[in-house]
Design a protein around this motif. Sequence first.
Motif, PDB file in Angstrom:
ATOM      1  N   GLU A  16       0.855  -1.180   0.000  1.00 19.54           N
ATOM      2  CA  GLU A  16       0.000   0.000   0.000  1.00 19.54           C
ATOM      3  C   GLU A  16       0.894   1.234   0.000  1.00 19.54           C
ATOM      4  OE1 GLU A  16      -3.601   2.200   2.416  1.00 19.54           O
ATOM      5  OE2 GLU A  16      -2.523   0.560   3.356  1.00 19.54           O
ATOM      6  N   THR A 229      -6.204  14.598   1.067  1.00 25.03           N
ATOM      7  CA  THR A 229      -7.308  13.898   1.703  1.00 25.03           C
ATOM      8  C   THR A 229      -7.314  12.455   1.247  1.00 25.03           C
ATOM      9  OG1 THR A 229      -8.494  15.901   1.078  1.00 25.03           O
ATOM     10  CG2 THR A 229      -9.737  14.257   2.306  1.00 25.03           C
ATOM     11  N   LYS A 230      -7.411  11.547   2.184  1.00 25.72           N
ATOM     12  CA  LYS A 230      -7.525  10.139   1.800  1.00 25.72           C
ATOM     13  C   LYS A 230      -8.974   9.877   1.452  1.00 25.72           C
ATOM     14  CE  LYS A 230      -5.984   5.560   3.437  1.00 25.72           C
ATOM     15  NZ  LYS A 230      -6.301   4.934   2.194  1.00 25.72           N
ATOM     16  N   ARG A 231      -9.171   9.376   0.280  1.00 27.69           N
ATOM     17  CA  ARG A 231     -10.540   9.108  -0.129  1.00 27.69           C
ATOM     18  C   ARG A 231     -11.037   7.877   0.621  1.00 27.69           C
ATOM     19  NH1 ARG A 231     -11.862   9.368  -6.445  1.00 27.69           N
ATOM     20  NH2 ARG A 231     -10.730  11.299  -6.192  1.00 27.69           N
ATOM     21  N   ARG A 234     -13.405   2.323  -1.185  1.00 27.19           N
ATOM     22  CA  ARG A 234     -14.588   2.012  -1.960  1.00 27.19           C
ATOM     23  C   ARG A 234     -15.241   0.789  -1.370  1.00 27.19           C
ATOM     24  NH1 ARG A 234     -15.524   3.760  -7.593  1.00 27.19           N
ATOM     25  NH2 ARG A 234     -17.471   2.674  -7.973  1.00 27.19           N
ATOM     26  N   ALA A 235     -16.505   0.892  -1.065  1.00 26.86           N
ATOM     27  CA  ALA A 235     -17.181  -0.262  -0.491  1.00 26.86           C
ATOM     28  C   ALA A 235     -17.659  -1.170  -1.613  1.00 26.86           C
ATOM     29  CB  ALA A 235     -18.375   0.208   0.330  1.00 26.86           C
ATOM     30  N   SER A 236     -17.672  -2.460  -1.322  1.00 26.10           N
ATOM     31  CA  SER A 236     -18.211  -3.347  -2.343  1.00 26.10           C
ATOM     32  C   SER A 236     -19.727  -3.307  -2.268  1.00 26.10           C
ATOM     33  CB  SER A 236     -17.693  -4.763  -2.148  1.00 26.10           C
ATOM     34  OG  SER A 236     -18.059  -5.226  -0.878  1.00 26.10           O
ATOM     35  N   GLY A 237     -20.354  -3.491  -3.385  1.00 28.32           N
ATOM     36  CA  GLY A 237     -21.806  -3.421  -3.431  1.00 28.32           C
ATOM     37  C   GLY A 237     -22.416  -4.809  -3.483  1.00 28.32           C
ATOM     38  N   LYS A 238     -23.329  -4.984  -4.388  1.00 26.48           N
ATOM     39  CA  LYS A 238     -24.049  -6.246  -4.522  1.00 26.48           C
ATOM     40  C   LYS A 238     -23.173  -7.282  -5.212  1.00 26.48           C
ATOM     41  CE  LYS A 238     -28.504  -7.735  -6.367  1.00 26.48           C
ATOM     42  NZ  LYS A 238     -29.651  -7.351  -7.183  1.00 26.48           N
ATOM     43  N   LYS A 239     -23.189  -8.501  -4.717  1.00 24.08           N
ATOM     44  CA  LYS A 239     -22.408  -9.570  -5.351  1.00 24.08           C
ATOM     45  C   LYS A 239     -23.300 -10.804  -5.451  1.00 24.08           C
ATOM     46  CE  LYS A 239     -18.115 -12.164  -4.470  1.00 24.08           C
ATOM     47  NZ  LYS A 239     -17.033 -12.250  -3.465  1.00 24.08           N
ATOM     48  N   ILE A 240     -23.483 -11.295  -6.658  1.00 20.62           N
ATOM     49  CA  ILE A 240     -24.352 -12.463  -6.835  1.00 20.62           C
ATOM     50  C   ILE A 240     -23.580 -13.585  -7.524  1.00 20.62           C
ATOM     51  CG2 ILE A 240     -26.461 -11.075  -6.994  1.00 20.62           C
ATOM     52  CD1 ILE A 240     -26.349 -11.580 -10.057  1.00 20.62           C
ATOM     53  N   PHE A 253     -29.778  -3.796 -13.521  1.00 20.34           N
ATOM     54  CA  PHE A 253     -28.964  -2.900 -12.682  1.00 20.34           C
ATOM     55  C   PHE A 253     -28.508  -1.675 -13.484  1.00 20.34           C
ATOM     56  CE2 PHE A 253     -24.644  -1.606 -11.468  1.00 20.34           C
ATOM     57  CZ  PHE A 253     -24.842  -1.214 -10.148  1.00 20.34           C
TER      58      PHE A 253
END
Lengths: 260, 324
Positions: A16, A229-231, A234-240, A253
Motif C-alpha cells: 500500500e 485527503t484520503k478518499r 470504496r465499499a463493495s456493493g451487490k455480489k451475486i 442494474f
Amino acid sequence: MKIVVLMKQVPDTYGERILDPSTGLVDRSGSDAVIDEIDERALEVALSYKDAHKDVEVVVVSMGSTAVTVGLRKGLAMGADSAVHVLDSALAGADVGWTSTVLAAALTTTGFDLVIAGNESTDGGGGVVPAMVAERLGVPHVTYLESVQISDDGVVGERSTGRGKLRVHAALPAVISITERLPEARFPKFKGIMSAKKKPFTVASLGDLGIDPAVTFAGVGRSVVLQTTKRPARASGKKIVDEGNAGVELADFLVAGHLL
Amino acid sequence: MSNILALIEISNHGDLEDSTPSLLAAAAKLGTPVAVVVTAPGAGAALVDHLGRLGAAQVYLAQGEQVGTFLVTPQVDALAAAVLAFDPGAILTVNSVEGRDVAARLAARIDAGLVIDAVDLRFEGTNVVATHSVFGGAYTVESTVEGGPTIVTVRQGAIEGQADAVAPVVTTASLGSETGRSAIIDEVIDNVVVSARPGLRGATKVVSGGRGLGSQEKFELVERLADALGAAVGASRAAVDAGFVSQASQVGQTGVTVSPQLYVALGISGAIQHRAGMQTAKTIVAINKDADAPIFDIADFGIVGDVFTVVPQLIEAIESRSKK
C-alpha cells in the motif's frame, strides 16, 4: 561514450502506498523502497549497449534519501561503472523544477553523451523530469521511446503518442526516456555483486554541485501541496453468483442506474 | 479576468484533437481562454472558427516550416512567445505525452512551477489551485505554484462543460528557425485504427477484459459488449502481456487511467496495479469466475460466473431493450 542513467526510489507498488496528510509527501517509511522498475529497464538499455561496445562508461545517478544507496549498489552490481548519489536534507519535498535543476547540475558534473531515464515513475508519475533536464542542459530530448538504437553520434527510436507512432532521432548529447516496452533488466551476478563494492560511489551535497537553494531557486516557480485527503475506501456493493440469470439482472442494474 | 493560454493539440490530419473542448473548458474556468495553435504556415486559419465555437476568445496562430519535423520545441517556442504577448495567469497543456513534454521544457525555460495531471482547477486569490487524484484515486491532493508562473497539464476529459461560443481575435506569429535543441521526427506512423468506438481516455463507459478471456479470439467478447454499450475497450496488463490486445488498451498504473461513469471488468482479478487505473469510476461492474477476486471488493455489482455465459445474455438483454 558516457551514458548516465537516472534512477528513482519509489514505494513498492506491491504494497500500500501512503501519502502523509500533514505534508502531502509520499510516506517513504510506510512501504518498502525499491528502485523503480522502469529505471532498471533504462539501465538495461545502457548495459546492453555497453556489452557490445567496451569503451562505453555507464554511470547511475539518483537523488534521494539514504535508502537510495541500496538501489545504486544494485545498479553497480548489474554492471554500471560508477554511481552518484545526490543527498541533501534541503531537497525533501523538492518538486519537478528543483529535481530537474539538481539532476542537470549532477549531469554537468559527471559529463554525459547520453542520459537515459524511465518515462515516468510509479509514484509521482509526472513523466516530465527528463524533458526538463534536457531543457536545462540545452540538449534535445526524446521521451517515451518504445525502441532505442544507440550509435556513436545519435539515438534513433520509436515513440508512441495518443495518435500513433513517431520514428524520431536526436544527435548526441541528448536525454531520452524509455517505456516498459523495452526489455526487463538483467539480474546482478555474484561476481558483479562482489566487484560493485570496489566501484566508485560518490555522495554529493547541493554545495558539491554548486547549488545554493536560496540563490538558485530564487524567482523560480515551485509547485507545493496545499492539502491531502484520503478518499474513503470504496465499499463493495451487490455480489451475486450466476444461476443462469445474471446477465439479465446486470442489464436491470444498468437500466436502474441510467447506464444503458 | 486574466488570460489563460491553452496549447491545442492538432491531429496528424490537421484537425483539433478530442482533448480540445475539455482543455478550453478548463481555461474558461480560470479566465479568458487563449488558444495557442502551432502549425505549418497557412494550416492554422482553418481551425479558428471551430476554436471559437469551443470558447476560445483569442487564437494565437504560431506558424513555421519546422512544425511537424522538430519534436516538441516549436510548441515550446510558440508558448514562450505567447507568454510574453499575453502575460497569462496560467498556461495549460493536455496531460498527454506531447503536452507534458512541452510543459516540461517550457517550465524549465521560463522558471515556471509545473503542476501535473490536474482533474480540476480554480483560482484562489491570484493562485491557481489544482486538484489531483493520486495513487489511482486513493488520495485527493490540492496543489498550487508559489513564486513564479503556473503551468498545468490537465487530464484529458476530466473537466466537463463548454465555454460559450465567441468570434475569436486572431494573432498570427512566425516561429523563428532556431534550434539545435530539438530531436527530429523522421516518420509519422499513423497507426490509430479507424474505429467507431470511443477512445479509452475520457470515455464515459469502458469495458475491459483480462486474462480470464483466454485468448485473442475470445477477447472479441469484450469488443461486442463495448459496442452494445457504446463503450471504449480496455484491458488488464495480463491480457496485454498475453497478446490479446495492443498495449494502447492497457488500463492501470503503467497504462491509461480512466474515470468513466461505468467500468465493466470481465475476467479481471483486480490486482492493485489495475485498480489504480480505474477505481475512480462512478460505477464498477465485475464478472469473474473466482469469487475471491479482489475486483469484487470495489465492485458496485459483482457476478461470480463465467463471462462466456453471462456476457452474451447481457448483450442480448441490452439489444432487446434497444429494440423496444
